[in-house]
Design a protein around this motif. Structure first.
Motif, PDB file in Angstrom:
ATOM      1  N   SER A   1       0.809  -1.220   0.000  1.00 31.12           N
ATOM      2  CA  SER A   1       0.000   0.000   0.000  1.00 31.12           C
ATOM      3  C   SER A   1       0.844   1.273   0.000  1.00 31.12           C
ATOM      4  N   LYS A   2       2.097   1.180   0.436  1.00 33.16           N
ATOM      5  CA  LYS A   2       2.944   2.369   0.564  1.00 33.16           C
ATOM      6  C   LYS A   2       4.057   2.466  -0.479  1.00 33.16           C
ATOM      7  N   ALA A   3       4.317   1.407  -1.207  1.00 27.13           N
ATOM      8  CA  ALA A   3       5.456   1.382  -2.131  1.00 27.13           C
ATOM      9  C   ALA A   3       5.370   2.462  -3.205  1.00 27.13           C
ATOM     10  N   SER A   4       4.173   2.828  -3.608  1.00 24.51           N
ATOM     11  CA  SER A   4       4.036   3.843  -4.659  1.00 24.51           C
ATOM     12  C   SER A   4       4.578   5.203  -4.224  1.00 24.51           C
ATOM     13  N   GLU A   5       4.817   5.384  -2.933  1.00 28.79           N
ATOM     14  CA  GLU A   5       5.371   6.646  -2.433  1.00 28.79           C
ATOM     15  C   GLU A   5       6.885   6.733  -2.621  1.00 28.79           C
ATOM     16  N   ILE A   6       7.497   5.636  -3.040  1.00 29.19           N
ATOM     17  CA  ILE A   6       8.952   5.601  -3.234  1.00 29.19           C
ATOM     18  C   ILE A   6       9.276   6.039  -4.658  1.00 29.19           C
ATOM     19  N   ASP A   7      10.135   7.035  -4.773  1.00 27.81           N
ATOM     20  CA  ASP A   7      10.558   7.561  -6.068  1.00 27.81           C
ATOM     21  C   ASP A   7      11.891   6.932  -6.445  1.00 27.81           C
ATOM     22  N   LEU A   8      11.865   6.036  -7.424  1.00 22.62           N
ATOM     23  CA  LEU A   8      13.085   5.343  -7.842  1.00 22.62           C
ATOM     24  C   LEU A   8      14.007   6.231  -8.676  1.00 22.62           C
TER      25      LEU A   8
ATOM     26  N   LEU B   1      17.730 -14.427  15.367  1.00 24.45           N
ATOM     27  CA  LEU B   1      16.429 -13.763  15.467  1.00 24.45           C
ATOM     28  C   LEU B   1      16.613 -12.323  15.934  1.00 24.45           C
ATOM     29  N   GLY B   2      17.434 -12.128  16.957  1.00 25.83           N
ATOM     30  CA  GLY B   2      17.690 -10.781  17.457  1.00 25.83           C
ATOM     31  C   GLY B   2      18.292  -9.887  16.386  1.00 25.83           C
ATOM     32  N   GLN B   3      19.225 -10.424  15.619  1.00 26.32           N
ATOM     33  CA  GLN B   3      19.851  -9.642  14.548  1.00 26.32           C
ATOM     34  C   GLN B   3      18.837  -9.283  13.460  1.00 26.32           C
ATOM     35  N   ILE B   4      17.969 -10.219  13.139  1.00 28.10           N
ATOM     36  CA  ILE B   4      16.956  -9.960  12.104  1.00 28.10           C
ATOM     37  C   ILE B   4      15.959  -8.909  12.586  1.00 28.10           C
ATOM     38  N   ILE B   5      15.542  -9.006  13.833  1.00 29.13           N
ATOM     39  CA  ILE B   5      14.610  -8.011  14.379  1.00 29.13           C
ATOM     40  C   ILE B   5      15.244  -6.624  14.323  1.00 29.13           C
ATOM     41  N   LEU B   6      16.497  -6.530  14.728  1.00 32.99           N
ATOM     42  CA  LEU B   6      17.187  -5.235  14.670  1.00 32.99           C
ATOM     43  C   LEU B   6      17.348  -4.752  13.238  1.00 32.99           C
ATOM     44  N   ALA B   7      17.725  -5.652  12.337  1.00 30.05           N
ATOM     45  CA  ALA B   7      17.931  -5.259  10.938  1.00 30.05           C
ATOM     46  C   ALA B   7      16.629  -4.782  10.309  1.00 30.05           C
ATOM     47  N   THR B   8      15.535  -5.454  10.617  1.00 32.05           N
ATOM     48  CA  THR B   8      14.254  -5.094  10.025  1.00 32.05           C
ATOM     49  C   THR B   8      13.800  -3.716  10.475  1.00 32.05           C
ATOM     50  N   THR B   9      14.251  -3.294  11.635  1.00 31.29           N
ATOM     51  CA  THR B   9      13.866  -1.966  12.112  1.00 31.29           C
ATOM     52  C   THR B   9      14.951  -0.923  11.849  1.00 31.29           C
ATOM     53  N   ASP B  10      15.874  -1.234  10.954  1.00 30.72           N
ATOM     54  CA  ASP B  10      16.926  -0.302  10.551  1.00 30.72           C
ATOM     55  C   ASP B  10      16.432   0.482   9.326  1.00 30.72           C
ATOM     56  N   PHE B  11      16.628   1.780   9.326  1.00 25.47           N
ATOM     57  CA  PHE B  11      16.134   2.629   8.233  1.00 25.47           C
ATOM     58  C   PHE B  11      16.695   2.211   6.876  1.00 25.47           C
ATOM     59  N   ASP B  12      17.987   1.935   6.790  1.00 28.52           N
ATOM     60  CA  ASP B  12      18.586   1.559   5.501  1.00 28.52           C
ATOM     61  C   ASP B  12      18.018   0.248   4.974  1.00 28.52           C
ATOM     62  N   VAL B  13      17.809  -0.714   5.857  1.00 27.37           N
ATOM     63  CA  VAL B  13      17.212  -1.995   5.455  1.00 27.37           C
ATOM     64  C   VAL B  13      15.778  -1.758   4.981  1.00 27.37           C
ATOM     65  N   PHE B  14      15.054  -0.925   5.701  1.00 23.70           N
ATOM     66  CA  PHE B  14      13.690  -0.576   5.316  1.00 23.70           C
ATOM     67  C   PHE B  14      13.653   0.047   3.921  1.00 23.70           C
ATOM     68  N   MET B  15      14.512   1.019   3.679  1.00 19.31           N
ATOM     69  CA  MET B  15      14.516   1.693   2.373  1.00 19.31           C
ATOM     70  C   MET B  15      14.909   0.737   1.250  1.00 19.31           C
ATOM     71  N   HIS B  16      15.842  -0.152   1.510  1.00 22.74           N
ATOM     72  CA  HIS B  16      16.231  -1.145   0.501  1.00 22.74           C
ATOM     73  C   HIS B  16      15.024  -2.027   0.156  1.00 22.74           C
ATOM     74  N   MET B  17      14.310  -2.484   1.185  1.00 23.30           N
ATOM     75  CA  MET B  17      13.125  -3.309   0.974  1.00 23.30           C
ATOM     76  C   MET B  17      12.076  -2.550   0.157  1.00 23.30           C
ATOM     77  N   MET B  18      11.823  -1.289   0.513  1.00 24.45           N
ATOM     78  CA  MET B  18      10.802  -0.503  -0.179  1.00 24.45           C
ATOM     79  C   MET B  18      11.195  -0.224  -1.632  1.00 24.45           C
ATOM     80  N   ARG B  19      12.458   0.080  -1.860  1.00 23.94           N
ATOM     81  CA  ARG B  19      12.918   0.315  -3.242  1.00 23.94           C
ATOM     82  C   ARG B  19      12.801  -0.962  -4.079  1.00 23.94           C
ATOM     83  N   ASP B  20      13.200  -2.089  -3.501  1.00 21.11           N
ATOM     84  CA  ASP B  20      13.089  -3.369  -4.216  1.00 21.11           C
ATOM     85  C   ASP B  20      11.634  -3.670  -4.558  1.00 21.11           C
ATOM     86  N   TYR B  21      10.759  -3.453  -3.609  1.00 24.36           N
ATOM     87  CA  TYR B  21       9.346  -3.714  -3.836  1.00 24.36           C
ATOM     88  C   TYR B  21       8.788  -2.789  -4.912  1.00 24.36           C
ATOM     89  N   ARG B  22       9.149  -1.521  -4.831  1.00 26.30           N
ATOM     90  CA  ARG B  22       8.669  -0.546  -5.825  1.00 26.30           C
ATOM     91  C   ARG B  22       9.148  -0.927  -7.220  1.00 26.30           C
TER      92      ARG B  22
END
Length: 142
Positions: A40-47, A104-125
Motif C-alpha cells: 500500500s505504501k510502495a508507490s510513495e517511493i521515487d526510484l 532472530l535478534g539480529q533480524i529483528i534489529l535489521a528489520t527496524t533499521d532505516f537503511d534496510v527498510f529503504m532497501h526493501m521498499m525500493r526493491d518492492y517498488r
C-alpha cells in the motif's frame, strides 16, 4: 497473563524467544500484514531520485510502529512483557552468540533499521513497476 501461564509454557519447554521466532518466521498473518502495508505504501517511493525524501522517515516510523506493535501484541498475548522477552533474548545470545536465537535478534534489529527498510521498499517498488501481478516484498523462510 497470570504467572501460571508462563510456568505452563516453561514446563512445555517453549520459551518466549522460541514462540516469537515461530511467529516471526512461520505465521502467515504476521507476514501478510507487513506485506499488505508495504504494497500500500510502495508507490510513495521515487526510484528516479537518489536523495531520500524527508517523508520516507514518516513511512519508516509508520512501518516500525506496525512491526514493533505486532511483536509486542504477540508477546503480551503469550503472557510476557517486552522487557522479559529482551532479557531472555539477551541471555540466549550470551549463551550462544551464533545460535538461532541470536540470529532472530539480529533480524529483528535489521528489520527496524532505516537503511534496510529503504532497501526493501525500493526493491518492492521496482518489482511493482516491472511485474505488478507477481509481488512478494518480504521473503519468509519456513
Amino acid at each position: 497473563m497470570p504467572r501460571e501461564a508462563k510456568d505452563d509454557d516453561d514446563a512445555k519447554g517453549e520459551s518466549i524467544v522460541s514462540r516469537v521466532s515461530t511467529y516471526f518466521f512461520r505465521d502467515a498473518t504476521f507476514s501478510h500484514r507487513l506485506e499488505a502495508w508495504v504494497e500500500s505504501k510502495a508507490s510513495e517511493i521515487d526510484l528516479e531520485q537518489e536523495e531520500l525524501r524527508l517523508g520516507y522517515t514518516d513511512l519508516y516510523d509508520e512501518f516500525k510502529s506496525l512491526y514493533e506493535g505486532m511483536l509486542e501484541d504477540y508477546i503480551a498475548a503469550q503472557g510476557y512483557s517486552i522487557k522479559e522477552f529482551y532479557e531472555e533474548l539477551r541471555a540466549a545470545v550470551d549463551r550462544d552468540p551464533d545460535g538461532s536465537e541470536a540470529m532472530l535478534g539480529q533480524i529483528i534489529l535489521a528489520t527496524t533499521d532505516f537503511d534496510v527498510f529503504m532497501h526493501m521498499m525500493r526493491d518492492y517498488r521496482q518489482q511493482q513497476q516491472s511485474t505488478p501481478q507477481m509481488i512478494t516484498p518480504l521473503a519468509r523462510s519456513g
